[in-house]
Design a protein around this motif. Structure first.
Motif, PDB file in Angstrom:
ATOM      1  N   LEU A   1     -67.888  23.979 -16.896  1.00 29.60           N
ATOM      2  CA  LEU A   1     -67.912  25.240 -16.140  1.00 29.60           C
ATOM      3  C   LEU A   1     -67.413  26.416 -16.987  1.00 29.60           C
ATOM      4  CD1 LEU A   1     -66.698  24.061 -12.605  1.00 29.60           C
ATOM      5  CD2 LEU A   1     -69.020  24.634 -13.342  1.00 29.60           C
ATOM      6  N   LEU A   2     -67.368  26.219 -18.285  1.00 30.85           N
ATOM      7  CA  LEU A   2     -66.975  27.304 -19.181  1.00 30.85           C
ATOM      8  C   LEU A   2     -67.872  28.524 -18.957  1.00 30.85           C
ATOM      9  CD1 LEU A   2     -65.271  28.112 -21.761  1.00 30.85           C
ATOM     10  CD2 LEU A   2     -67.252  27.317 -23.084  1.00 30.85           C
ATOM     11  N   ASN A   3     -67.249  29.688 -18.800  1.00 32.44           N
ATOM     12  CA  ASN A   3     -67.949  30.981 -18.651  1.00 32.44           C
ATOM     13  C   ASN A   3     -68.735  31.131 -17.346  1.00 32.44           C
ATOM     14  OD1 ASN A   3     -66.980  31.765 -21.177  1.00 32.44           O
ATOM     15  ND2 ASN A   3     -68.799  30.998 -22.242  1.00 32.44           N
ATOM     16  N   VAL A   4     -68.596  30.173 -16.437  1.00 30.05           N
ATOM     17  CA  VAL A   4     -69.280  30.321 -15.142  1.00 30.05           C
ATOM     18  C   VAL A   4     -68.715  31.516 -14.381  1.00 30.05           C
ATOM     19  CG1 VAL A   4     -69.537  29.294 -12.845  1.00 30.05           C
ATOM     20  CG2 VAL A   4     -70.041  27.942 -14.878  1.00 30.05           C
ATOM     21  N   ALA A   5     -67.387  31.672 -14.400  1.00 30.82           N
ATOM     22  CA  ALA A   5     -66.767  32.769 -13.648  1.00 30.82           C
ATOM     23  C   ALA A   5     -67.285  34.119 -14.128  1.00 30.82           C
ATOM     24  CB  ALA A   5     -65.247  32.699 -13.789  1.00 30.82           C
ATOM     25  N   GLU A   6     -67.402  34.284 -15.431  1.00 26.45           N
ATOM     26  CA  GLU A   6     -67.876  35.560 -15.977  1.00 26.45           C
ATOM     27  C   GLU A   6     -69.325  35.834 -15.582  1.00 26.45           C
ATOM     28  OE1 GLU A   6     -66.302  33.218 -17.533  1.00 26.45           O
ATOM     29  OE2 GLU A   6     -64.599  34.061 -18.658  1.00 26.45           O
ATOM     30  N   LEU A   7     -70.167  34.795 -15.646  1.00 22.99           N
ATOM     31  CA  LEU A   7     -71.576  34.980 -15.303  1.00 22.99           C
ATOM     32  C   LEU A   7     -71.729  35.291 -13.823  1.00 22.99           C
ATOM     33  CD1 LEU A   7     -74.560  34.986 -15.961  1.00 22.99           C
ATOM     34  CD2 LEU A   7     -74.552  32.473 -15.821  1.00 22.99           C
ATOM     35  N   VAL A   8     -71.004  34.575 -12.988  1.00 27.06           N
ATOM     36  CA  VAL A   8     -71.079  34.825 -11.537  1.00 27.06           C
ATOM     37  C   VAL A   8     -70.612  36.240 -11.230  1.00 27.06           C
ATOM     38  CG1 VAL A   8     -70.072  34.202  -9.303  1.00 27.06           C
ATOM     39  CG2 VAL A   8     -70.885  32.407 -10.851  1.00 27.06           C
ATOM     40  N   ALA A   9     -69.528  36.675 -11.868  1.00 28.66           N
ATOM     41  CA  ALA A   9     -69.020  38.034 -11.641  1.00 28.66           C
ATOM     42  C   ALA A   9     -70.044  39.077 -12.073  1.00 28.66           C
ATOM     43  CB  ALA A   9     -67.706  38.235 -12.393  1.00 28.66           C
ATOM     44  N   ASP A  10     -70.702  38.862 -13.202  1.00 30.70           N
ATOM     45  CA  ASP A  10     -71.713  39.808 -13.685  1.00 30.70           C
ATOM     46  C   ASP A  10     -72.876  39.922 -12.707  1.00 30.70           C
ATOM     47  OD1 ASP A  10     -70.214  40.273 -15.904  1.00 30.70           O
ATOM     48  OD2 ASP A  10     -71.450  39.104 -17.294  1.00 30.70           O
ATOM     49  N   LEU A  11     -73.125  38.836 -11.956  1.00 34.35           N
ATOM     50  CA  LEU A  11     -74.228  38.838 -10.994  1.00 34.35           C
ATOM     51  C   LEU A  11     -73.776  39.297  -9.603  1.00 34.35           C
ATOM     52  CD1 LEU A  11     -75.883  35.457 -12.074  1.00 34.35           C
ATOM     53  CD2 LEU A  11     -76.822  37.756 -12.426  1.00 34.35           C
ATOM     54  N   GLY A  12     -72.492  39.687  -9.498  1.00 31.78           N
ATOM     55  CA  GLY A  12     -71.991  40.220  -8.233  1.00 31.78           C
ATOM     56  C   GLY A  12     -71.433  39.189  -7.287  1.00 31.78           C
TER      57      GLY A  12
ATOM     58  N   GLY B   1     -58.940  27.324 -11.802  1.00 35.83           N
ATOM     59  CA  GLY B   1     -58.225  27.216 -13.072  1.00 35.83           C
ATOM     60  C   GLY B   1     -58.707  26.064 -13.940  1.00 35.83           C
ATOM     61  N   ALA B   2     -59.437  25.119 -13.344  1.00 31.61           N
ATOM     62  CA  ALA B   2     -59.945  23.976 -14.114  1.00 31.61           C
ATOM     63  C   ALA B   2     -61.236  24.303 -14.844  1.00 31.61           C
ATOM     64  CB  ALA B   2     -60.172  22.790 -13.181  1.00 31.61           C
ATOM     65  N   ALA B   3     -61.884  25.404 -14.465  1.00 27.37           N
ATOM     66  CA  ALA B   3     -63.155  25.768 -15.088  1.00 27.37           C
ATOM     67  C   ALA B   3     -62.949  26.092 -16.566  1.00 27.37           C
ATOM     68  CB  ALA B   3     -63.775  26.959 -14.366  1.00 27.37           C
ATOM     69  N   GLY B   4     -63.632  25.378 -17.434  1.00 24.49           N
ATOM     70  CA  GLY B   4     -63.516  25.610 -18.861  1.00 24.49           C
ATOM     71  C   GLY B   4     -62.408  24.821 -19.531  1.00 24.49           C
ATOM     72  N   ASP B   5     -61.665  24.006 -18.768  1.00 26.25           N
ATOM     73  CA  ASP B   5     -60.536  23.250 -19.321  1.00 26.25           C
ATOM     74  C   ASP B   5     -61.022  21.908 -19.869  1.00 26.25           C
ATOM     75  OD1 ASP B   5     -58.183  22.060 -19.980  1.00 26.25           O
ATOM     76  OD2 ASP B   5     -57.324  22.054 -17.966  1.00 26.25           O
ATOM     77  N   TYR B   6     -60.864  21.707 -21.163  1.00 26.68           N
ATOM     78  CA  TYR B   6     -61.330  20.485 -21.825  1.00 26.68           C
ATOM     79  C   TYR B   6     -60.639  19.243 -21.268  1.00 26.68           C
ATOM     80  CZ  TYR B   6     -62.075  17.095 -25.621  1.00 26.68           C
ATOM     81  OH  TYR B   6     -62.386  15.975 -26.344  1.00 26.68           O
ATOM     82  N   ASP B   7     -59.364  19.333 -20.937  1.00 24.45           N
ATOM     83  CA  ASP B   7     -58.579  18.159 -20.557  1.00 24.45           C
ATOM     84  C   ASP B   7     -58.658  17.820 -19.078  1.00 24.45           C
ATOM     85  OD1 ASP B   7     -57.588  17.636 -23.157  1.00 24.45           O
ATOM     86  OD2 ASP B   7     -56.165  19.295 -22.925  1.00 24.45           O
TER      87      ASP B   7
ATOM     88  N   ARG C   1     -79.176  30.863 -18.414  1.00 26.82           N
ATOM     89  CA  ARG C   1     -78.263  31.960 -18.754  1.00 26.82           C
ATOM     90  C   ARG C   1     -76.888  31.417 -19.129  1.00 26.82           C
ATOM     91  NH1 ARG C   1     -79.088  37.319 -14.991  1.00 26.82           N
ATOM     92  NH2 ARG C   1     -81.355  37.175 -14.663  1.00 26.82           N
ATOM     93  N   LEU C   2     -76.442  30.403 -18.372  1.00 21.67           N
ATOM     94  CA  LEU C   2     -75.130  29.824 -18.652  1.00 21.67           C
ATOM     95  C   LEU C   2     -75.137  29.130 -20.014  1.00 21.67           C
ATOM     96  CD1 LEU C   2     -72.282  29.259 -17.675  1.00 21.67           C
ATOM     97  CD2 LEU C   2     -73.153  27.226 -16.495  1.00 21.67           C
ATOM     98  N   ALA C   3     -76.241  28.483 -20.363  1.00 25.35           N
ATOM     99  CA  ALA C   3     -76.338  27.819 -21.666  1.00 25.35           C
ATOM    100  C   ALA C   3     -76.140  28.818 -22.800  1.00 25.35           C
ATOM    101  CB  ALA C   3     -77.695  27.127 -21.798  1.00 25.35           C
ATOM    102  N   ARG C   4     -76.696  30.016 -22.658  1.00 26.20           N
ATOM    103  CA  ARG C   4     -76.540  31.027 -23.704  1.00 26.20           C
ATOM    104  C   ARG C   4     -75.081  31.420 -23.861  1.00 26.20           C
ATOM    105  NH1 ARG C   4     -81.009  33.317 -20.951  1.00 26.20           N
ATOM    106  NH2 ARG C   4     -82.987  32.939 -22.019  1.00 26.20           N
TER     107      ARG C   4
END
Length: 359
Positions: free
Chosen positions: A10-21, A36-42, A69-72
């Motif tokens: 879920l890395l960068n999902v929050a940023e992409l969702v925010a950009d889309l409103g 807080g777990a989004a993007g956490d490797y462990d 878009r998320l893949a990019r």
């Protein structure tokens, strides 16, 4: 057993969702995920919940190409130590083979394979999860990450010969052009990226042999977090394509004696025959949506006679193979099946068993 995936998915999902409103925190909490777990490797999260976040974001934000878009945005960061192998392997061929070997140790539900044919090297991506929701978004995200890897190894200008997807088109054609830059074919047998054969021999520039050794040593110490039944299921899915999914072949692929494998499956409350039947049932469900001929589906499932598939289909779904295919495609049984959609020009798809056609 709940299939897990690292929070890194879920890395960068929050940023992409925010950009889309959208509201990413609310979206994640809806599916039981701590933002807080989004993007956490462990951190490990249920795969179904991660897929639901991505799939729901695509639907709620009216962004059908959300996975691409998320893949990019994620790029090779998503692969952790596997990205080190991609950057430091001796050749592209060696890098792909290493990824195929280590990916199940790192992401247990995903499998990649390199199929060599005279006119193309075919990189395939599959999952051993049973009918995961939003598989289409997850597959498009996965192949988007693969494109990032190929462009790292082969240069930013790399364009595949073609890309194939098992699902129907879900995003505008332009989205696929921007991601892959080549003909994209939908409702095909496999999810794949086709490369020119000579590209496999290309050396990876600037490689660091010491970094490669460290990454391989780390990944070799990780064991797949799979129950034996899940591991067998994944092997059967891969071996059915080449009609070798019997007990002996699967046991050999797992470096076990067939009797040992049978005993371990019995201890987990199942059997090889039950898992094989289960895999065939799910594959029949997916393949029926492509419009493939009934005889071809039977062959893909490892049946020597179409009548055997017909009996199994009636047992699984209470209907004939043709009725199942019509229901999956949402058309009357008497209506002609549509040919697979194709984006761009291209020659015939190399045979991976059989090419799906209407019938």
């Amino acid at each position: 057993m709940t299939s897990l995936i690292r929070g890194l998915a879920l890395l960068n999902v929050a940023e992409l969702v925010a950009d889309l409103g959208g509201d990413s925190d609310a979206l994640m909490r809806t599916h039981g995920i701590d933002p807080g777990a989004a993007g956490d490797y462990d951190t490990f999260l249920p795969y179904a919940s991660v897929a639901a976040v991505i799939g729901d974001a695509a639907q709620e934000l009216d962004c059908p190409d959300f996975g691409m878009r998320l893949a990019r945005r994620q790029g090779l960061q998503l692969l952790g130590p596997i990205a080190v192998i991609l950057r430091n392997a001796e050749t592209v061929d060696a890098a792909i083979e290493s990824v195929s070997r280590y990916l199940p140790h790192y992401v247990p539900h995903d499998f990649t394979e390199l199929i060599r044919e005279p006119h193309a090297a075919i990189f395939t991506l599959s999952t051993n999860l049973r009918r995961p929701a939003h598989r289409d978004q997850m597959v498009e995200k996965g192949l988007g990450i693969a494109m990032d890897a190929f462009r790292l190894m082969l240069g930013e200008g790399f364009v595949p010969l073609r890309v194939t997807l098992q699902h129907r088109r879900i995003a505008p054609m332009e989205s696929y052009r921007e991601m892959f830059g080549c003909p994209v074919e939908f409702e095909q047998e496999v999810n794949s990226v086709h490369l020119p054969p000579h590209s496999l021999n290309q050396p990876i520039r600037g490689r660091d042999a010491a970094a490669l050794a460290l990454a391989e040593n780390y990944l070799s110490g990780i064991r797949p977090d799979l129950a034996v039944a899940d591991h067998v299921r994944g092997k059967i899915q891969r071996l059915l394509v080449v009609n070798q999914a019997d007990l002996v072949a699967v046991a050999r692929a797992m470096s076990l004696h067939p009797r040992v494998l049978q005993r371990r499956l019995a201890e987990s409350g199942t059997s090889f025959e039950e898992i094989l039947d289960d895999v065939r049932r799910d594959m029949a469900w997916d393949l029926s949506a492509t419009g493939m001929q009934i005889s071809q589906i039977a062959t893909m499932l490892g049946y020597s006679e179409t009548s055997s598939y017909t009996r199994a289909c009636r047992r699984w779904y209470g209907e004939s193979p043709r009725q199942l295919r019509a229901r999956r495609r949402g058309v009357p049984e008497s209506a002609p099946a549509r040919l697979p959609h194709t984006l761009g020009a291209g020659g015939p798809t190399p045979r991976l068993g059989h090419s799906p056609r209407s019938g």
